[in-house]
Design a protein around this motif. Structure first.
Motif, PDB file in Angstrom:
ATOM      1  N   GLY A 273       0.465  -6.967  -0.014  1.00 47.22           N
ATOM      2  CA  GLY A 273       1.049  -5.705   0.681  1.00 47.22           C
ATOM      3  C   GLY A 273       0.309  -4.508   1.315  1.00 47.22           C
ATOM      4  N   VAL A 274       0.259  -4.284   2.451  1.00 47.47           N
ATOM      5  CA  VAL A 274      -0.219  -3.154   3.517  1.00 47.47           C
ATOM      6  C   VAL A 274       0.143  -2.184   3.498  1.00 47.47           C
ATOM      7  CG1 VAL A 274      -1.382  -3.159   5.524  1.00 47.47           C
ATOM      8  CG2 VAL A 274      -2.288  -5.443   4.526  1.00 47.47           C
ATOM      9  N   HIS A 275       0.737  -0.616   3.157  1.00 45.57           N
ATOM     10  CA  HIS A 275       1.694   0.157   4.114  1.00 45.57           C
ATOM     11  C   HIS A 275       0.914   0.586   5.037  1.00 45.57           C
ATOM     12  CE1 HIS A 275       2.153   0.852  -0.807  1.00 45.57           C
ATOM     13  NE2 HIS A 275       2.675  -0.632  -0.199  1.00 45.57           N
ATOM     14  N   ARG A 276       1.614   1.543   5.593  1.00 41.29           N
ATOM     15  CA  ARG A 276       1.418   2.219   6.803  1.00 41.29           C
ATOM     16  C   ARG A 276       1.543   3.817   6.249  1.00 41.29           C
ATOM     17  NH1 ARG A 276       5.837   4.248  12.015  1.00 41.29           N
ATOM     18  NH2 ARG A 276       4.483   6.403  12.115  1.00 41.29           N
TER      19      ARG A 276
ATOM     20  N   HIS B 202      -4.082  -0.541   3.959  1.00 40.66           N
ATOM     21  CA  HIS B 202      -3.851   0.812   5.179  1.00 40.66           C
ATOM     22  C   HIS B 202      -4.777  -0.583   5.702  1.00 40.66           C
ATOM     23  CE1 HIS B 202      -3.541   3.142   7.854  1.00 40.66           C
ATOM     24  NE2 HIS B 202      -4.511   3.542   7.952  1.00 40.66           N
ATOM     25  N   ILE B 203      -4.026  -0.351   6.929  1.00 42.65           N
ATOM     26  CA  ILE B 203      -4.272  -1.213   8.261  1.00 42.65           C
ATOM     27  C   ILE B 203      -4.214  -0.020   9.872  1.00 42.65           C
ATOM     28  CG2 ILE B 203      -4.525  -3.704   8.210  1.00 42.65           C
ATOM     29  CD1 ILE B 203      -2.358  -3.779   9.687  1.00 42.65           C
ATOM     30  N   PRO B 204      -5.175   0.039  10.850  1.00 45.81           N
ATOM     31  CA  PRO B 204      -5.122   0.893  11.446  1.00 45.81           C
ATOM     32  C   PRO B 204      -3.141   0.612  12.110  1.00 45.81           C
ATOM     33  CG  PRO B 204      -7.142  -0.130  12.111  1.00 45.81           C
ATOM     34  CD  PRO B 204      -6.535  -0.875  10.607  1.00 45.81           C
ATOM     35  N   ALA B 205      -3.175   2.223  12.688  1.00 46.01           N
ATOM     36  CA  ALA B 205      -1.355   1.678  12.827  1.00 46.01           C
ATOM     37  C   ALA B 205      -1.481   1.036  14.731  1.00 46.01           C
ATOM     38  CB  ALA B 205      -1.486   3.167  13.586  1.00 46.01           C
TER      39      ALA B 205
END
Length: 292
Positions: free
Chosen positions: A124-127, A281-284
């Motif tokens: 899972g990657v969160h904003r 987290h990945i860049p928005a």
């Protein structure tokens, strides 16, 4: 004011539970009923504990919404009230989530730890955009099970969490299933929840790592490879892309290695394990190339 049950899967951390219940007692929505499923002695894990609460409340005619809450998630006083208000105003919303945050150790300022979900797979990657960027409610891909409000009609329609995923993935799976049936999954920035994190088990716990790996394998085969379809009908391997097959092979190898380790106490290569504590987290701008 209708009752809003709050379902808490609990395991051993009594001080965290005390803080969690204190935050519930401070809610401006006064009709909150707490259901604590104590896993300390039988440890049925997250999904089964949540499902006990869903079964207890979601078929009652006087309950429209339930909250699923981690023991280390502490809702701000207006959290439940604001989630209910949004649900009432948004009939297509099946799941509503607050923005989750923690306080920076250096500045004491609020830092977002979950403000919407991005990639669900393989982990899972969160904003986690700056706190001030969250203003209006918006749809997200999947809900974070640390704190989520569910419309009971959704459970009556699609069922409870998939018990084949015992510890992780069942929250995103439930959200995908709801979305597939036309329900929206939303983030409500006006509702806040402080999440202290760290309740997902120690990375050195072999039993929990094995459960997580099995959950990830099941989720992959259910949603990405056609494995569940082939189990129920007849299909060929062309449904599955090579990258997915590669990661799935790694997961399955890890499951086998962990089972061997637990059964025969043989060491497994440390660098083979996927990290469950990776930066979520990945860049928005990358996340917004498509979709929400």
């Amino acid at each position: 004011m209708a009752v809003v049950p709050i379902i808490i899967p609990f395991y051993k951390e009594h001080e965290k539970l005390r803080q969690c219940r204190a935050a519930i007692a401070a809610q401006t929505w006064r009709e909150c009923e707490t259901f604590v499923r104590d896993n300390t002695h039988d440890n049925i894990l997250y999904t089964a504990a949540v499902n006990e609460g869903l079964a207890k409340y979601c078929y009652r005619p006087d309950v429209d919404y339930v909250v699923v809450l981690n023991q280390d998630a502490y809702m701000d006083p207006e959290c439940v009230q604001r989630l209910v208000a949004f649900m009432e105003a948004t009939p297509d919303c099946g799941i509503a989530c607050p923005v989750q945050y923690q306080h920076s150790a250096s500045t004491g300022q609020k830092q977002v730890t979950w403000g919407g979900s991005l990639r669900a797979w393989p982990t899972g990657v969160h904003r986690c955009d700056p706190f001030e960027s969250y203003r209006d409610p918006f749809e997200t891909y999947w809900a974070n099970g640390a704190c989520m409000m569910i419309r009971t009609r959704v459970v009556r329609e699609i069922g409870q969490f998939d018990a084949n995923m015992r510890f992780i993935c069942s929250d995103s799976d439930f959200a995908f299933t709801a979305r597939a049936r036309g329900w929206g999954v939303y983030v409500v920035p006006q509702a806040l929840c402080r999440h202290s994190l760290g309740a997902s088990g120690s990375p050195t716990n072999d039993f929990i790592n094995l459960v997580k790996l099995r959950d990830a394998v099941y989720f992959t085969e259910k949603w990405l490879t056609g494995g569940l379809y082939r189990a129920l009908a007849l299909e060929g391997p062309e449904l599955t892309g090579p990258w997915i097959r590669q990661v799935l092979r790694k997961y399955k190898w890890n499951v086998t290695a962990m089972e061997r380790k637990l059964g025969e106490h043989e060491p497994s290569p440390a660098d083979a394990w996927p990290s469950w504590l990776t930066e979520m987290h990945i860049p928005a701008q990358e996340a917004r190339k498509k979709g929400f």
